[in-house]
Structure formats: C-alpha cells, structure tokens
Design a protein around this motif. Structure first.
Motif, PDB file in Angstrom:
ATOM      1  N   SER A   1       0.836  -1.210   0.000  1.00 53.43           N
ATOM      2  CA  SER A   1       0.000   0.000   0.000  1.00 53.43           C
ATOM      3  C   SER A   1       0.869   1.258   0.000  1.00 53.43           C
ATOM      4  N   PRO A   2       0.422   2.313  -0.706  1.00 59.65           N
ATOM      5  CA  PRO A   2       1.171   3.588  -0.642  1.00 59.65           C
ATOM      6  C   PRO A   2       1.123   4.226   0.750  1.00 59.65           C
ATOM      7  N   PHE A   3       0.266   3.700   1.619  1.00 58.27           N
ATOM      8  CA  PHE A   3       0.104   4.278   2.969  1.00 58.27           C
ATOM      9  C   PHE A   3       0.771   3.417   4.045  1.00 58.27           C
ATOM     10  N   HIS A   4       1.683   2.526   3.618  1.00 60.85           N
ATOM     11  CA  HIS A   4       2.342   1.615   4.573  1.00 60.85           C
ATOM     12  C   HIS A   4       3.022   2.389   5.702  1.00 60.85           C
ATOM     13  N   ASN A   5       2.743   1.944   6.919  1.00 60.89           N
ATOM     14  CA  ASN A   5       3.325   2.530   8.141  1.00 60.89           C
ATOM     15  C   ASN A   5       2.837   3.953   8.445  1.00 60.89           C
ATOM     16  N   GLN A   6       1.773   4.388   7.766  1.00 61.52           N
ATOM     17  CA  GLN A   6       1.207   5.712   8.055  1.00 61.52           C
ATOM     18  C   GLN A   6      -0.072   5.561   8.891  1.00 61.52           C
ATOM     19  N   VAL A   7      -0.344   6.564   9.725  1.00 56.28           N
ATOM     20  CA  VAL A   7      -1.574   6.594  10.521  1.00 56.28           C
ATOM     21  C   VAL A   7      -2.612   7.421   9.760  1.00 56.28           C
ATOM     22  N   MET A   8      -3.689   6.779   9.330  1.00 60.86           N
ATOM     23  CA  MET A   8      -4.680   7.431   8.463  1.00 60.86           C
ATOM     24  C   MET A   8      -6.098   7.090   8.904  1.00 60.86           C
ATOM     25  N   ASP A   9      -7.053   7.905   8.431  1.00 66.57           N
ATOM     26  CA  ASP A   9      -8.472   7.549   8.498  1.00 66.57           C
ATOM     27  C   ASP A   9      -8.836   6.811   7.219  1.00 66.57           C
TER      28      ASP A   9
ATOM     29  N   GLY B   1       0.385 -14.036   3.703  1.00 65.23           N
ATOM     30  CA  GLY B   1       1.081 -14.845   2.702  1.00 65.23           C
ATOM     31  C   GLY B   1       0.370 -16.143   2.371  1.00 65.23           C
ATOM     32  N   ASN B   2      -0.488 -16.614   3.289  1.00 72.69           N
ATOM     33  CA  ASN B   2      -1.296 -17.800   2.999  1.00 72.69           C
ATOM     34  C   ASN B   2      -2.084 -17.626   1.706  1.00 72.69           C
ATOM     35  N   LYS B   3      -2.559 -16.404   1.479  1.00 73.82           N
ATOM     36  CA  LYS B   3      -3.364 -16.160   0.265  1.00 73.82           C
ATOM     37  C   LYS B   3      -2.501 -16.307  -0.994  1.00 73.82           C
ATOM     38  N   LEU B   4      -1.263 -15.830  -0.924  1.00 78.28           N
ATOM     39  CA  LEU B   4      -0.371 -15.964  -2.084  1.00 78.28           C
ATOM     40  C   LEU B   4      -0.105 -17.438  -2.380  1.00 78.28           C
ATOM     41  N   VAL B   5       0.116 -18.217  -1.334  1.00 74.62           N
ATOM     42  CA  VAL B   5       0.403 -19.647  -1.500  1.00 74.62           C
ATOM     43  C   VAL B   5      -0.744 -20.340  -2.234  1.00 74.62           C
ATOM     44  N   PHE B   6      -1.980 -19.985  -1.872  1.00 75.50           N
ATOM     45  CA  PHE B   6      -3.147 -20.659  -2.447  1.00 75.50           C
ATOM     46  C   PHE B   6      -3.789 -19.873  -3.596  1.00 75.50           C
ATOM     47  N   ASN B   7      -3.048 -18.877  -4.095  1.00 74.33           N
ATOM     48  CA  ASN B   7      -3.484 -18.120  -5.279  1.00 74.33           C
ATOM     49  C   ASN B   7      -4.847 -17.467  -5.082  1.00 74.33           C
ATOM     50  N   ILE B   8      -5.010 -16.830  -3.916  1.00 73.95           N
ATOM     51  CA  ILE B   8      -6.255 -16.140  -3.576  1.00 73.95           C
ATOM     52  C   ILE B   8      -5.994 -14.637  -3.595  1.00 73.95           C
ATOM     53  N   ASP B   9      -6.906 -13.890  -4.180  1.00 67.44           N
ATOM     54  CA  ASP B   9      -6.744 -12.440  -4.300  1.00 67.44           C
ATOM     55  C   ASP B   9      -6.574 -11.803  -2.925  1.00 67.44           C
ATOM     56  N   ASN B  10      -5.638 -10.855  -2.844  1.00 69.47           N
ATOM     57  CA  ASN B  10      -5.340 -10.219  -1.561  1.00 69.47           C
ATOM     58  C   ASN B  10      -5.237  -8.701  -1.781  1.00 69.47           C
ATOM     59  N   PRO B  11      -6.375  -7.999  -1.849  1.00 74.76           N
ATOM     60  CA  PRO B  11      -6.347  -6.572  -2.203  1.00 74.76           C
ATOM     61  C   PRO B  11      -5.596  -5.730  -1.184  1.00 74.76           C
ATOM     62  N   SER B  12      -4.733  -4.847  -1.668  1.00 79.79           N
ATOM     63  CA  SER B  12      -3.987  -3.976  -0.760  1.00 79.79           C
ATOM     64  C   SER B  12      -4.880  -2.825  -0.287  1.00 79.79           C
ATOM     65  N   ILE B  13      -4.420  -2.148   0.755  1.00 82.64           N
ATOM     66  CA  ILE B  13      -5.227  -1.085   1.369  1.00 82.64           C
ATOM     67  C   ILE B  13      -4.987   0.211   0.610  1.00 82.64           C
ATOM     68  N   LYS B  14      -5.806   0.435  -0.407  1.00 83.62           N
ATOM     69  CA  LYS B  14      -5.757   1.696  -1.165  1.00 83.62           C
ATOM     70  C   LYS B  14      -7.124   1.981  -1.791  1.00 83.62           C
ATOM     71  N   ASN B  15      -7.299   3.206  -2.227  1.00 80.25           N
ATOM     72  CA  ASN B  15      -8.592   3.652  -2.758  1.00 80.25           C
ATOM     73  C   ASN B  15      -9.051   2.776  -3.920  1.00 80.25           C
ATOM     74  N   GLY B  16     -10.336   2.438  -3.895  1.00 77.94           N
ATOM     75  CA  GLY B  16     -10.936   1.681  -4.990  1.00 77.94           C
ATOM     76  C   GLY B  16     -10.888   0.181  -4.825  1.00 77.94           C
ATOM     77  N   ASN B  17     -10.098  -0.299  -3.858  1.00 76.80           N
ATOM     78  CA  ASN B  17      -9.992  -1.743  -3.644  1.00 76.80           C
ATOM     79  C   ASN B  17     -11.078  -2.253  -2.700  1.00 76.80           C
ATOM     80  N   LYS B  18     -11.374  -3.546  -2.841  1.00 78.24           N
ATOM     81  CA  LYS B  18     -12.268  -4.190  -1.879  1.00 78.24           C
ATOM     82  C   LYS B  18     -11.663  -4.066  -0.483  1.00 78.24           C
ATOM     83  N   ALA B  19     -12.510  -3.800   0.510  1.00 76.64           N
ATOM     84  CA  ALA B  19     -12.046  -3.758   1.895  1.00 76.64           C
ATOM     85  C   ALA B  19     -12.011  -5.179   2.449  1.00 76.64           C
ATOM     86  N   ASP B  20     -10.802  -5.699   2.567  1.00 74.38           N
ATOM     87  CA  ASP B  20     -10.552  -7.038   3.122  1.00 74.38           C
ATOM     88  C   ASP B  20      -9.457  -6.815   4.157  1.00 74.38           C
TER      89      ASP B  20
END
Length: 419
Positions: free
Chosen positions: A16-24, A352-371
């Motif tokens: 995420s472009p917001f890694h290690n930042q404190v945000m709303d 990383g479990n999701k990467l191993v099993f080829n499951i989508d893992n959306p990052s925390i940024k605008n427009g992505n599914k909230a997971d």
C-alpha cells in the motif's frame, strides 16, 4: 452492508502507498473510497476509534477444522467462521476431516453453502484420496471446479509413493496443488511425543524427527520428478527446514507452513502430562522451536497456521496416550505470535497464505475491496477460558502470555468486532 470510518489506524501493508502511516479509512459498500489524515464523521457511517488501532490486509489461516458435517458437537461452520472473524481472519482453508470426508464435489458445495453470507470467506481443501484412506485418488478435478483450492488428507501422509507421484502429475492439468502432510507411519509407530530427553524422562513412546524428514525428502524427490505444486503443512523439525530450503534453491515449486504452537511452545510443557499439549506433529525441543522461528524470519517457511482443530472433552480429557491430537488456535493466534515475532513478519506470514493458495489479496488503497484485519499491538495479557469462543475448549494456550489484541475484521461488506 456496513459503512465504516476507521479513525487513526496505522496501516501495515507493504503493498500500500500508505504503509506505516496513521490514516483515516472510509469504507462504503465494501470498498475503500477514501484514505486521508482526517475524515469527518458522516451520517450513516459507523466510526471505529480505538487507541493504537492497526490495520492490515486480511489474514488467512491455511488449516482449520470445523467438524461439520458429522461432528457438529465439536464445531459448526457458522460458529467456526464467527470465531475466525473475531480472531482477525478474513479467510480460512477448511480441512476435509469431517464425516463424511470432503472428497467429492457435493461435499465441497455443501460446506460452501453453509459458509454463505459470512464475513470470513471459507475455502475448502478437498481430500486427496477417497475417504482420506490413502488408497485411491478422490474426484480432484470435479472438486476443483466446485471450489476446492487444494487437495490433501488432513494429518495423514500418503504412504504409497506411486499414488503421491500420480497425484502430483494429475493436478497439473488444472493448475491444482497437492498438500502433503509428512510422516512415515512405520517410524512414528505408537509414538505420542517428540523423541528426546523429555519423552525419555516421562516414559512416553517417542516420534523421531526422522519420521517427518524421511517423508519430506521423499515428497521433494517426487516433486522434482513430476513438477507441479506442493505444499507441506505444519513442518516441525530442523531437517525439514533444511530439505525445503534446498528444494527452493533448486527452483522446485514447494511451500510450507508451521503451526503456531510449534513456534511458541516446546516439549518441556508435557511434564504435567496435560493432553491439551498433545498435537501432531508433536511439540519439539527448544533448539528446534528456535530453528522454526528463525526459518520464519529468513523466509524458508512461507506461512503460519493456527492448525485449529476443535475436539470435545470426551476425546481430549483422557490419559495422554489415549487423547486425540489437536488444539484450537484461532482465538490465541495473533496474541501468541506477537510474543515471539515482529509485527510485520506476522502480517506477512498470515497474509502470505493467500499468495500460497493463489487467492486475491487486495492492498489497502482507494478503490480496492475492503478485506482488512483490525488489531492493537501493545497490551500484555494472559489467555484464559473467557477468551475461548469455539464450541470446543481444547486450547494449548490457556495460561500463556499474549501481546496485542484482535479488534476484528472488515470483509464481504461486514464489520465484525471482537467485544
């Protein structure tokens, strides 16, 4: 769908472009729509404002057992998924060790149907062999089409090398993955604890590290011969680490996991003969525990699992040699890990479990599914019976020190809070 504003959340997400930042973070209709330093309260939005709030991509547990169908007295899928959500997991891989075994497409569809409309997404693992009996391959292609993400017999090693070879060849036709629990049954024999100083002192029959390592070596040889994808779950010995590291260096497509109890506890805890600590693979000696932690840190071990296995009192509260192997682990997973590993490593291994099993893992940024998993990192506490949410209470972590707390998850349009 729950509309949410997360206030002053520290984002732990290297993608995420917001890694290690404190945000709303503003979430509308299941999607992240705004990430800013300050977002004003909005009508119709639930506000989560908790001191020391952290968020990351949603965690996945690569090995959980829920019992249903057949063993609902141990755990149901509905309650199991609620426990997973309150433990910070937005996804779980369900083992096929129910009754009947998940070894055909009808059983895969059944568990998926029972998991509908839950915040935590369930991904079924199909049995590799019919009835997990190790004799004939199950309906792998049909199960893949029905939604199975991989194939393996839970806590049962395929002793027939040719059958393992054929499975590795067959699944390549549809990009499948074989999960191979590794244990030579003739070497394990009637062993119930790690073969070593503690088992000798206690007069317990030992399970040598060799029982695991011999099968790991065999399966890696087979993988080199066949190609394909292999996942070795819950490794527990120094020899297994070395073998997998060498296989990865050769370019083999192999991944592995470790169970949290093997990272946190060692076999000295067996001195009280408490069957809550009877697990498979067994708790090993302290030097091996440290080696497993090191293998997580250096990246040889790809992911960490709770290996959550609910068992009722009739199966667990028995003499040590008669008790069934297994511990629940979802509720204690994060708190236990934070006592031994850095936060970013934990997040990396649980996502990383999701990467191993080829499951989508959306990052925390605008427009992505909230997971998203929500948690704090500072609180020190002791895991007690009041922290167990599962129907079964067989936790190896009762009385153990924990650090940090899970707040809950946001996934599939739902906010689930652990309170």
């Amino acid at each position: 769908m729950t509309q949410v504003i997360l206030k002053q959340a520290k984002i732990i997400d290297a993608s995420s472009p917001f890694h290690n930042q404190v945000m709303d973070i503003k979430i509308e209709n299941g999607t992240i729509t705004q990430i800013e330093k300050e977002i004003a309260a909005t009508s119709g939005f639930e506000v989560v404002n908790i001191p020391n709030l952290h968020v990351s991509q949603g965690w996945m547990d690569s090995s959980v057992s829920f019992g249903e169908p057949g063993y609902e007295d141990r755990e149901t899928i509905e309650n199991g998924l609620k426990v997973a959500a309150k433990s910070g997991f937005t996804a779980v891989a369900l083992q096929p060790n129910s009754n009947p075994t998940i070894d055909n497409q009808a059983q895969v569809r059944f568990v998926l149907d029972r998991a509908k409309n839950q915040a935590t997404t369930l991904y079924p693992v199909g049995a590799l062999t019919k009835g997990s009996e190790g004799t004939d391959l199950a309906e792998l292609f049909d199960m893949k089409n029905a939604g199975a993400i991989a194939f393996g017999d839970y806590k049962k090693a395929v002793q027939n090398a040719n059958l393992q070879k054929i499975a590795l060849q067959y699944v390549q036709d549809f990009d499948g993955m074989v999960i191979a629990f590794c244990q030579d049954s003739s070497l394990k024999g009637i062993g119930i604890a790690n073969e070593g100083e503690v088992s000798t002192k206690l007069g317990m029959k030992g399970i040598p590290a060799l029982a695991e390592e011999l099968q790991v070596a065999r399966n890696l040889f087979l993988l080199e011969y066949t190609g394909g994808k292999l996942h070795i779950p819950t490794i527990s010995t120094q020899g297994s680490i070395k073998l997998i590291k060498e296989a990865k260096a050769k370019g083999l497509n192999v991944t592995c996991s470790v169970a949290i109890h093997n990272l946190v506890l060692n076999d000295e805890i067996l001195m009280g003969f408490d069957s809550r600590y009877k697990v498979l693979p067994p708790l090993r000696e302290e030097a091996t525990r440290k080696a497993l932690v090191e293998a997580v840190l250096e990246g040889t071990i790809d992911c960490i699992t709770s290996d959550h296995n609910p068992l009722d009192i009739e199966l667990k509260k028995l003499e040590f040699d008669l008790a069934k192997d297994g511990t629940i682990g979802l509720e204690s997973a994060f708190g236990a890990l934070l006592t031994i590993l850095p936060l970013e490593v934990i997040v990396n291994k649980l996502t990383g479990n999701k990467l191993v099993f080829n499951i989508d893992n959306p990052s925390i940024k605008n427009g992505n599914k909230a997971d998203i998993s929500l948690f704090t990192t500072e609180e020190n506490w002791i895991f007690g019976k009041e922290n167990i949410l599962s129907k079964s209470k067989n936790s190896a972590f009762l009385g153990q020190k924990m650090k940090g707390k899970v707040i809950g998850i946001y996934n599939n349009g739902q906010l689930i809070m652990n309170n």
